[in-house]
Design a protein around this motif. Structure first.
Motif, PDB file in Angstrom:
ATOM      1  N   ASP A   1       0.845  -1.192   0.000  1.00  0.00           N
ATOM      2  CA  ASP A   1       0.000   0.000   0.000  1.00  0.00           C
ATOM      3  C   ASP A   1       0.884   1.247   0.000  1.00  0.00           C
ATOM      4  O   ASP A   1       1.413   1.646   1.041  1.00  0.00           O
TER       5      ASP A   1
ATOM      6  N   SER B   1       0.070   4.209  -0.232  1.00  0.00           N
ATOM      7  CA  SER B   1      -0.509   5.364   0.467  1.00  0.00           C
ATOM      8  C   SER B   1      -0.157   5.352   1.948  1.00  0.00           C
ATOM      9  O   SER B   1      -0.349   6.347   2.647  1.00  0.00           O
ATOM     10  N   ASN B   2       0.393   4.230   2.425  1.00  0.00           N
ATOM     11  CA  ASN B   2       0.786   4.111   3.818  1.00  0.00           C
ATOM     12  C   ASN B   2       2.117   4.834   4.027  1.00  0.00           C
ATOM     13  O   ASN B   2       3.135   4.490   3.413  1.00  0.00           O
ATOM     14  N   GLN B   3       2.126   5.819   4.900  1.00  0.00           N
ATOM     15  CA  GLN B   3       3.311   6.656   5.089  1.00  0.00           C
ATOM     16  C   GLN B   3       4.492   5.867   5.669  1.00  0.00           C
ATOM     17  O   GLN B   3       5.647   6.138   5.344  1.00  0.00           O
ATOM     18  N   THR B   4       4.197   4.886   6.514  1.00  0.00           N
ATOM     19  CA  THR B   4       5.283   4.071   7.077  1.00  0.00           C
ATOM     20  C   THR B   4       5.958   3.264   5.976  1.00  0.00           C
ATOM     21  O   THR B   4       7.195   3.183   5.901  1.00  0.00           O
TER      22      THR B   4
ATOM     23  N   ARG C   1       5.987   3.985   2.804  1.00  0.00           N
ATOM     24  CA  ARG C   1       6.714   4.916   1.936  1.00  0.00           C
ATOM     25  C   ARG C   1       8.067   5.278   2.540  1.00  0.00           C
ATOM     26  O   ARG C   1       9.075   5.381   1.834  1.00  0.00           O
ATOM     27  N   ALA C   2       8.109   5.457   3.857  1.00  0.00           N
ATOM     28  CA  ALA C   2       9.368   5.803   4.529  1.00  0.00           C
ATOM     29  C   ALA C   2      10.357   4.636   4.463  1.00  0.00           C
ATOM     30  O   ALA C   2      11.561   4.841   4.240  1.00  0.00           O
ATOM     31  N   GLU C   3       9.853   3.400   4.651  1.00  0.00           N
ATOM     32  CA  GLU C   3      10.738   2.237   4.571  1.00  0.00           C
ATOM     33  C   GLU C   3      11.287   2.051   3.169  1.00  0.00           C
ATOM     34  O   GLU C   3      12.468   1.734   2.975  1.00  0.00           O
TER      35      GLU C   3
END
Length: 217
Positions: free
Chosen positions: A202, A204-207, A209-211
């Motif tokens: 996903d 859209s999941n910020q976590t 995206r950061a990983e």
């Protein structure tokens, strides 16, 4: 359908140390053959001979290019991922590479590098072989190292992000340490940072995206 175990038979017939003759290659488990219409001819009597002959044609073509075109060729790959760890095949693979270096150098003198690649788990036997070839042919040789897929578990299991980061950074470096410790030059010719067997994630999941940003930074 069995190519993984039939492929070595193209190096040496039935696991013998001699090059495999040009003929149909048996499938694994007695399931028929991989047929060929090619026939032995002149000096080309084995499948290794076929590889060396075609490599020689490619080297001659590169050498015939106009200088402005030749300058964009950074090197010539001699083979893709043979193994030195399969009983019965080591000498056939080494014999192919020796013949391939000699054939390529006949048309492509130094300093154009020639590239060799292997598959593990034979890495620690490779640097000594590369050193011997470099000395014997006074030829710059590079290892084309391949590192795929940031998971170490079988399909159906996933790795945590921390494990993927460790695999991408530390395990990858360890995989080529056999070469760097021996002073063998290498390039990363095939590289992938795909995660968990390309399972959908996903974005859209910020976590997540950061990983991913950390993984691909």
């Amino acid at each position: 359908d069995g190519m993984d175990c039939a492929e070595p038979l193209a190096w040496s017939g039935q696991g013998s140390s001699s090059p495999a003759p040009i003929k149909d290659i048996e499938r694994c488990g007695g399931a028929g053959v991989y047929p060929t219409t090619r026939k032995p001819e002149g000096d080309v009597q084995s499948w290794s001979d076929v590889g060396v002959a075609n490599l020689g044609k490619l080297a001659k073509w590169i050498a015939s290019l106009p200088e402005e075109d030749k300058n964009v060729v950074a090197g010539l790959q001699l083979g893709n991922e043979p193994a030195l760890n399969s009983p019965g095949y080591d000498q056939a693979v080494k014999a192919y590479y020796r013949a391939a270096i000699s054939e390529a150098r006949a048309s492509l003198p130094s300093p154009m590098p020639l590239l060799m690649s292997f598959i593990p788990p034979n890495d620690y036997d490779v640097p000594a072989f590369i050193e011997d070839m470099s000395n014997a042919y006074s030829s710059p040789l590079l290892i084309d190292h391949h590192w795929y897929l940031n998971w170490a578990t079988y399909e159906g299991n996933t790795l945590a992000w921390g494990d993927m980061h460790a695999r991408a950074c530390h395990e990858a470096r360890n995989s080529w340490s056999a070469y760097t410790q021996a002073g063998v030059s290498l390039v990363l010719g095939e590289w992938s940072l795909a995660t968990n067997h390309d399972a959908p994630i996903d974005l859209s999941n910020q976590t997540i995206r950061a990983e991913l940003a950390r993984l691909f930074d």
